[in-house]
Design an enzyme around this catalytic site. Structure first.
Site, PDB file in Angstrom:
ATOM      1  N   CYS A 134       0.853  -1.191   0.000  1.00  0.00           N
ATOM      2  CA  CYS A 134       0.000   0.000   0.000  1.00  0.00           C
ATOM      3  C   CYS A 134       0.885   1.236   0.000  1.00  0.00           C
ATOM      4  O   CYS A 134       2.039   1.164   0.398  1.00  0.00           O
ATOM      5  CB  CYS A 134      -0.835   0.083   1.273  1.00  0.00           C
ATOM      6  SG  CYS A 134      -2.136  -1.134   1.351  1.00  0.00           S
ATOM      7  N   ASN A 156       0.042  -2.321   5.774  1.00  0.00           N
ATOM      8  CA  ASN A 156       0.627  -3.579   6.206  1.00  0.00           C
ATOM      9  C   ASN A 156       2.066  -3.403   6.698  1.00  0.00           C
ATOM     10  O   ASN A 156       2.848  -2.670   6.089  1.00  0.00           O
ATOM     11  CB  ASN A 156       0.605  -4.548   5.023  1.00  0.00           C
ATOM     12  CG  ASN A 156       0.365  -5.955   5.482  1.00  0.00           C
ATOM     13  OD1 ASN A 156      -0.499  -6.193   6.331  1.00  0.00           O
ATOM     14  ND2 ASN A 156       1.132  -6.888   4.980  1.00  0.00           N
TER      15      ASN A 156
HETATM   16  C1  LIG Z   1      -4.003  -5.453   4.214  1.00  0.00           C
HETATM   17  C2  LIG Z   1      -4.429  -4.003   4.282  1.00  0.00           C
HETATM   18  C3  LIG Z   1      -3.224  -3.131   3.996  1.00  0.00           C
HETATM   19  C4  LIG Z   1      -2.872  -3.192   2.558  1.00  0.00           C
HETATM   20  C5  LIG Z   1      -1.460  -3.599   2.415  1.00  0.00           C
HETATM   21  O1  LIG Z   1      -0.554  -2.967   2.929  1.00  0.00           O
HETATM   22  N1  LIG Z   1      -1.284  -4.708   1.710  1.00  0.00           N
HETATM   23  C6  LIG Z   1       0.016  -5.215   1.448  1.00  0.00           C
HETATM   24  C7  LIG Z   1       0.070  -6.694   1.704  1.00  0.00           C
HETATM   25  S1  LIG Z   1       1.729  -7.126   1.663  1.00  0.00           S
HETATM   26  O2  LIG Z   1       2.479  -6.217   2.515  1.00  0.00           O
HETATM   27  O3  LIG Z   1       2.154  -7.054   0.291  1.00  0.00           O
HETATM   28  O4  LIG Z   1       1.759  -8.507   2.164  1.00  0.00           O
HETATM   29  C8  LIG Z   1      -4.999  -3.625   5.655  1.00  0.00           C
HETATM   30  C9  LIG Z   1      -5.272  -2.105   5.772  1.00  0.00           C
HETATM   31  C10 LIG Z   1      -6.426  -1.955   6.757  1.00  0.00           C
HETATM   32  C11 LIG Z   1      -6.663  -3.379   7.274  1.00  0.00           C
HETATM   33  C12 LIG Z   1      -8.050  -3.685   7.853  1.00  0.00           C
HETATM   34  C13 LIG Z   1      -8.381  -2.721   8.997  1.00  0.00           C
HETATM   35  O5  LIG Z   1      -7.316  -2.689   9.946  1.00  0.00           O
HETATM   36  C14 LIG Z   1      -9.688  -3.088   9.676  1.00  0.00           C
HETATM   37  C15 LIG Z   1      -9.787  -4.572  10.104  1.00  0.00           C
HETATM   38  C16 LIG Z   1      -8.966  -4.869  11.352  1.00  0.00           C
HETATM   39  C17 LIG Z   1      -9.126  -6.332  11.789  1.00  0.00           C
HETATM   40  O6  LIG Z   1      -8.316  -6.556  12.906  1.00  0.00           O
HETATM   41  C18 LIG Z   1      -8.693  -7.242  10.641  1.00  0.00           C
HETATM   42  C19 LIG Z   1      -9.517  -6.982   9.409  1.00  0.00           C
HETATM   43  C20 LIG Z   1      -9.461  -5.526   8.932  1.00  0.00           C
HETATM   44  C21 LIG Z   1     -10.560  -5.406   7.870  1.00  0.00           C
HETATM   45  C22 LIG Z   1      -8.077  -5.156   8.336  1.00  0.00           C
HETATM   46  C23 LIG Z   1      -7.680  -6.097   7.176  1.00  0.00           C
HETATM   47  C24 LIG Z   1      -6.351  -5.709   6.504  1.00  0.00           C
HETATM   48  O7  LIG Z   1      -5.279  -5.903   7.381  1.00  0.00           O
HETATM   49  C25 LIG Z   1      -6.352  -4.232   6.043  1.00  0.00           C
HETATM   50  C26 LIG Z   1      -7.364  -4.108   4.912  1.00  0.00           C
END
Ligand SMILES: C[C@H](CCC(=O)NCCS(=O)(=O)O)[C@H]1CC[C@H]2[C@@H]3[C@H](O)C[C@@H]4C[C@H](O)CC[C@]4(C)[C@H]3C[C@H](O)[C@]12C
Length: 325
Positions: free
Chosen positions: A2, A79
């Protein structure tokens, strides 16, 4: 992966690219001032600043990915798998779970300096939202309408708060290392280079844009951090909101992930599900999605903010083509 940014051009615009291979049913969610935020370990907030952002609503609770409050403070979770570490409850501290962190800060702080003060005594406590939604390893960019920003990272060392001189956050490694890596790219420039590698030798400027030849373009978080910092730090400032928000989305789309390029499991690809941005002065929330790259917006409606019911706006994912006769 992200990418999150704060771009100041008259007003300040704050938001992020959400790069992932799955969606959590996120939508634009406005939490009005009288929605009761219940916290696992802290007293609930029955009255607070209104928040607009991208969230998935679960059991009536807005799980925010990113957003901003009506005072012009924004916050995004990205993340941070690996270095991230959350702690058990600490009776000396304010214990806030990572999924409560955005509402806790945006509900109560007007700007970065108030957020910094509040975070001083905070412990990000390791409590899951539910079995279906366990903790996510995240770090956060917090920014306000003055353009100031900080990064918050909870690691084994504790809760670290860093001033962010470039207003960009991606993913791993830890923020000080990301900043340090920028040193390797100090010579990247919008201008054509001068020959310092072989003074006296005649080297042709065979293309425009040679000052950016060493600019990384990979999907990885270090490459995006460098590319986005360069792109944002040289971004023009528009003369009005339309120009500024158009510029803003060009900045985020410069590091968007196209489908098919970042394989996270056999034949499964991470891509930019949405890009969003809040005008931190007016509170208007803008977004594009992978399927629909027209800019969509939800205006902050003051008449609806003194309520206790969440307002939700499903994402408009249908592409609209502007046909000309
Ligand atoms: C994974 C998302 C961030 C995007 C990102 O950085 N992806 C990169 C993945 S990687 O590095 O390449 O492995 C994060 C951002 C916000 C997060 C969400 C928010 O924190 C809201 C909730 C929180 C809950 O504890 C888990 C589900 C959730 C719905 C989360 C799911 C997921 O971890 C999200 C969607």
């Amino acid at each position: 992966m992200c990418t999150s940014i704060i771009y100041t051009a008259g007003d300040s615009y704050f938001g992020r690219n959400l790069d992932l291979e799955i969606s959590f049913g996120e939508e634009v969610v406005v939490t009005p001032r009288d929605y009761e935020f219940k916290f696992r370990k802290m007293k609930s907030l029955s009255h607070h600043y209104a928040i607009t952002g991208m969230a998935t609503v679960q059991d009536g609770y807005p799980l925010y990915f990113d957003g901003a409050n009506e005072e012009g403070l924004g916050m995004a979770g990205l993340n941070f798998d690996g270095p991230c570490h959350y702690f058990p409850e600490d009776s000396e501290k304010d214990n806030v779970t990572p999924f409560e962190f955005i509402p806790y800060v945006l509900g109560q702080c007007k700007n970065v300096s108030e957020a910094k003060e509040m975070i001083k005594n905070l412990n990000l406590v390791n409590i899951n939202f539910s079995e279906k939604f366990p903790l996510s390893p995240l770090h956060w960019l917090i920014a306000d309408k003055s353009g100031d920003s900080i990064v918050v990272e909870s690691t084994k060392k504790g809760l670290n708060v860093y001033d962010n001189p470039v207003g960009v956050l991606t993913n791993n490694p830890e923020f000080p290392q990301q900043l340090n890596n920028l040193s390797n790219y100090q010579s990247v420039s919008p201008a054509q280079p001068t020959n310092t590698i072989a003074p006296g030798a005649k080297l042709e400027l065979y293309s425009r844009g040679l000052g950016t030849h060493m600019l990384p373009g990979g999907m990885d978080s270090e490459s995006r951090f460098v590319k986005e910092t360069f792109t944002k730090m040289h971004a023009p400032k528009g003369k009005d909101e339309l120009e500024n928000i158009t510029n803003y989305f060009h900045l985020l789309h410069a590091v968007e992930q196209q489908k098919g390029l970042d394989e996270v499991a056999p034949n499964t690809f991470e891509y930019t599900i949405y890009s969003d941005g809040v005008d931190l002065t007016t509170g208007t929330f803008y977004y594009t999605t992978y399927e629909n790259n027209q800019i969509n917006a939800v205006k902050l409606d003051q008449s609806k903010l003194d309520s206790s019911e969440l307002l939700t706006y499903p994402l408009q994912t249908k592409q609209t083509i502007h046909y000309q006769a």
